[in-house]
Design an enzyme around this catalytic site. Structure first.
Site, PDB file in Angstrom:
ATOM      1  N   GLY A  54      12.250  62.574  13.104  1.00 28.60           N
ATOM      2  CA  GLY A  54      11.306  63.581  13.221  1.00 28.60           C
ATOM      3  C   GLY A  54      10.340  63.304  14.259  1.00 28.60           C
ATOM      4  O   GLY A  54      10.250  62.081  14.752  1.00 28.60           O
ATOM      5  N   CYS A  81      14.416  56.190  10.876  1.00 22.90           N
ATOM      6  CA  CYS A  81      13.461  56.363  11.940  1.00 22.90           C
ATOM      7  C   CYS A  81      12.539  56.991  11.226  1.00 22.90           C
ATOM      8  O   CYS A  81      11.738  56.327  10.543  1.00 22.90           O
ATOM      9  CB  CYS A  81      14.038  57.345  13.014  1.00 22.90           C
ATOM     10  SG  CYS A  81      12.970  56.961  14.649  1.00 22.90           S
ATOM     11  N   TYR A  82      11.870  58.077  11.485  1.00 26.92           N
ATOM     12  CA  TYR A  82      10.773  58.789  10.929  1.00 26.92           C
ATOM     13  C   TYR A  82      10.857  58.839   9.501  1.00 26.92           C
ATOM     14  O   TYR A  82       9.822  58.288   8.471  1.00 26.92           O
ATOM     15  CB  TYR A  82      10.583  60.158  11.185  1.00 26.92           C
ATOM     16  CG  TYR A  82       9.244  60.959  10.618  1.00 26.92           C
ATOM     17  CD1 TYR A  82       8.068  60.771  11.256  1.00 26.92           C
ATOM     18  CD2 TYR A  82       9.171  61.655   9.459  1.00 26.92           C
ATOM     19  CE1 TYR A  82       6.755  61.184  10.685  1.00 26.92           C
ATOM     20  CE2 TYR A  82       8.359  62.088   8.858  1.00 26.92           C
ATOM     21  CZ  TYR A  82       6.912  61.993   9.436  1.00 26.92           C
ATOM     22  OH  TYR A  82       5.921  62.336   8.709  1.00 26.92           O
ATOM     23  N   HIS A 166      19.188  54.728  14.653  1.00 27.91           N
ATOM     24  CA  HIS A 166      19.912  56.104  14.329  1.00 27.91           C
ATOM     25  C   HIS A 166      21.251  55.467  14.098  1.00 27.91           C
ATOM     26  O   HIS A 166      22.217  55.659  14.963  1.00 27.91           O
ATOM     27  CB  HIS A 166      19.893  56.986  15.400  1.00 27.91           C
ATOM     28  CG  HIS A 166      18.272  57.675  15.531  1.00 27.91           C
ATOM     29  ND1 HIS A 166      17.927  58.721  14.677  1.00 27.91           N
ATOM     30  CD2 HIS A 166      17.162  57.347  16.105  1.00 27.91           C
ATOM     31  CE1 HIS A 166      16.776  58.978  14.965  1.00 27.91           C
ATOM     32  NE2 HIS A 166      16.139  58.128  15.724  1.00 27.91           N
ATOM     33  N   GLU A 168      23.381  57.807  12.775  1.00 27.63           N
ATOM     34  CA  GLU A 168      24.324  59.103  12.797  1.00 27.63           C
ATOM     35  C   GLU A 168      24.826  59.277  14.405  1.00 27.63           C
ATOM     36  O   GLU A 168      25.850  60.054  14.334  1.00 27.63           O
ATOM     37  CB  GLU A 168      23.471  60.063  12.340  1.00 27.63           C
ATOM     38  CG  GLU A 168      22.439  60.603  13.072  1.00 27.63           C
ATOM     39  CD  GLU A 168      21.190  59.734  13.262  1.00 27.63           C
ATOM     40  OE1 GLU A 168      19.999  60.294  13.457  1.00 27.63           O
ATOM     41  OE2 GLU A 168      21.074  58.740  12.594  1.00 27.63           O
ATOM     42  N   ASP A 224      36.924  79.202  15.341  1.00 31.84           N
ATOM     43  CA  ASP A 224      36.156  79.596  14.269  1.00 31.84           C
ATOM     44  C   ASP A 224      36.351  80.731  13.501  1.00 31.84           C
ATOM     45  O   ASP A 224      36.344  81.059  12.488  1.00 31.84           O
ATOM     46  CB  ASP A 224      34.585  79.708  14.970  1.00 31.84           C
ATOM     47  CG  ASP A 224      34.060  78.486  15.566  1.00 31.84           C
ATOM     48  OD1 ASP A 224      34.833  77.467  15.161  1.00 31.84           O
ATOM     49  OD2 ASP A 224      33.373  78.182  16.572  1.00 31.84           O
ATOM     50  N   LYS A 366      32.518  71.637  13.961  1.00 31.69           N
ATOM     51  CA  LYS A 366      33.955  72.057  14.427  1.00 31.69           C
ATOM     52  C   LYS A 366      34.933  71.339  14.101  1.00 31.69           C
ATOM     53  O   LYS A 366      36.199  72.014  13.881  1.00 31.69           O
ATOM     54  CB  LYS A 366      33.570  71.829  16.080  1.00 31.69           C
ATOM     55  CG  LYS A 366      34.881  72.329  16.801  1.00 31.69           C
ATOM     56  CD  LYS A 366      34.959  74.146  16.817  1.00 31.69           C
ATOM     57  CE  LYS A 366      34.009  74.353  17.724  1.00 31.69           C
ATOM     58  NZ  LYS A 366      34.168  76.109  17.849  1.00 31.69           N
TER      59      LYS A 366
END
Length: 518
Positions: A54, A81-82, A166, A168, A224, A366
């Site tokens: 964040g 992180c945050y 990070h 991710e 989608d 997706k």
């Protein structure tokens, strides 16, 4: 119920990537704003918590903090992180501004054996201005980097962990394995979030929501809306009526392609509406992209309302909204993130309309949508079709939208994508092959440039070409296309498309840019 992980979002633009990586490990998770009421988060019966990054600093007044129930639960926690800084601050450690901001690639070295980080040195992605000066009591330093002496911490007894980097993002190659270790090995989640599970749960929710009522589905021909329609059709059968709206903002040959694809499966339950005049009139003299999206969203809804009244009152409308749409629009359930742009089918909807929305893909990424589409047996040309924004060419025709400019853009886009397809650069990437282009298109710019054609001065419009590679559409890299292909495309466009005398190529990644220009 499947085992679940709760991801608490402290305002990171990439919190959704944490959720995606967890689901790649076949573990279900949901993303919640950090201050979501405890009962809502605990309703999914999480087996652990992940705290996102964040923009705040934990020592600032009114900075987001870890809700009390998280630590009181006794469940495993991973702070990123945050999230790591918030965990440190809450448990008595010290967080302070770093002498030097650390942004970009770094190497972290594992200092001691632990269940989260493998031994050795690991390339990671850093993005922080604060750092841990002193871990909380009971925590060990697990890893360090050149600028972060405390790059990872852990209290194995309480299963509490934090990483300054990070895991991710794709720029941390071993990050997915670290997250898998946390959710599967530390939290003990069963990896049972599979396409079949997704389909079964979606079908069950759809039936519970709509009962015996009829349902209208908004079909665009993209993956989608196609998968959303197929899921609803599996759930309610002939209660479904699909409506395809020709907005006049479609790509070359798109209307015919969509009709062919859906007429086979839906028959008379597919209705095609020619609404090009409605959209062009509504968008006349509108240049601001957010206003374009708002107008398009409202116009779509009003057309669907008109069709529903004509068919006899239909209370439900299916939309192919997916998670990135929700994230970038900062919809109410993602209110802690800054809005990047309003997607016509999320933040662009009017305040009042006659439908209750059915959105079976709202929390799928997706790649998950495509996997589900394959499991449903949809044809490959639909599942792996080039993504196309709901507002269509309106957000690729920058500036004023006219029938003439749209036709100019449509022709340039067709040349570009046709050349890419003939070069074998578009479509699904076979296993073990170089990654193909995930999305490619042309953009018509609202600027003119001087040129010379046939010894005469020209003052005409500029086309920008955009092609990206990506796995999740939340981050993307520009595609390094062969120069001879770009030269051929540019030559064809200036020779075959009236009103264009210059072609440029966009070499900006996401971030800092988005994939679309508007």
């Amino acid at each position: 119920m499947t085992d679940a992980i709760a991801v608490l979002d402290f305002g990171s633009q990439y919190a959704q990537l944490i959720a995606r990586r967890v689901r790649e490990a076949q573990v279900y998770c949901e993303l919640f704003p950090w201050d979501t009421p405890a009962e809502r988060v605990l309703a999914i019966q999480p087996r652990g918590f992940i705290l996102s990054g964040g923009p705040a600093s934990v020592y600032e007044p009114d900075a987001p903090s870890i809700p009390a129930y998280v630590l009181q639960s006794g469940l495993p926690v991973l702070g990123i992180c945050y999230g790591m800084q918030a965990l440190t601050h809450a448990l008595g450690g010290i967080v302070a501004p770093a002498a030097q901001r650390e942004y970009g690639p770094a190497q972290v070295e594992t200092l001691r054996p632990n269940p989260l980080l493998p031994p050795g040195s690991h390339p990671v992605w850093m993005s922080h201005g604060d750092r841990i000066e002193q871990p909380p009591p009971g925590f060990e330093v697990l890893a360090r980097s050149l600028n972060s002496p405390i790059a990872a911490i852990g209290d194995p007894q309480r299963a509490l962990y934090g990483v300054q980097f990070h895991p991710e993002v794709h720029h941390t190659p071993g990050g997915a394995e670290m997250l898998r270790r946390f959710v599967v090995e530390i939290c003990g989640c069963r990896p049972d979030w599979t396409p079949q599970t997704i389909i079964e749960q979606a079908v069950s929710r759809i039936r519970q929501q709509v009962g015996g009522q009829r349902v209208l589905s908004a079909v665009s021909g993209g993956v989608d809306s196609s998968v959303a329609t197929a899921l609803v059709q599996r759930a309610v059968g002939n209660q479904l009526i699909a409506v395809f709206v020709d907005t006049g903002l479609l790509r070359h040959g798109e209307r015919e392609q969509v009709e062919r694809a859906f007429r086979r499966s839906l028959g008379e339950n597919l209705i095609v509406v020619d609404a090009a005049a409605d959209f062009l009139n509504a968008l006349a003299d509108v240049e601001e992209p957010e206003e374009k999206r708002r107008i398009i969203g409202e116009t779509f809804i009003r057309i669907f309302e008109r069709e529903a009244r004509r068919l006899g009152k239909i209370p439900y409308l299916v939309q192919g909204t997916i998670y990135p749409d929700v994230i970038e629009s900062a919809a109410p359930d993602r209110s802690k993130a800054q809005r990047i742009k309003t997607h016509h089918n999320v933040g662009g909807l009017p305040a009042e309309f006659d439908f209750e929305l059915v959105e079976p893909l709202r929390y799928l990424f997706k790649d998950e949508v495509r996997i589900v589409g394959e499991a449903l047996g949809l044809p490959e040309e639909l599942v792996w079709r080039q993504p196309f924004p709901g507002p269509g060419l309106a957000v690729r025709c920058l500036g004023q939208i006219t029938a003439e400019r749209l036709e100019r853009l449509r022709a340039a886009d067709h040349i570009f994508t046709t050349e890419l397809a003939q070069a074998g650069l578009l479509g699904r990437t076979p296993p073990g092959s170089p990654q193909r282009i995930a999305q490619a298109f042309a953009v018509l710019l609202p600027v003119r440039s001087v040129g010379v054609m046939g010894d005469q001065r020209t003052y005409q419009e500029v086309v920008a070409l955009r092609a990206v590679t990506t796995l999740d559409f939340m981050t993307a890299d520009w595609a390094d296309l062969p120069h001879e292909l770009l030269a051929r495309v540019a030559n064809r466009i200036v020779n075959e498309v009236n009103g264009v005398n210059r072609v440029v190529y966009d070499i900006t990644s996401k971030p800092p840019a988005t994939i679309e220009w508007e």
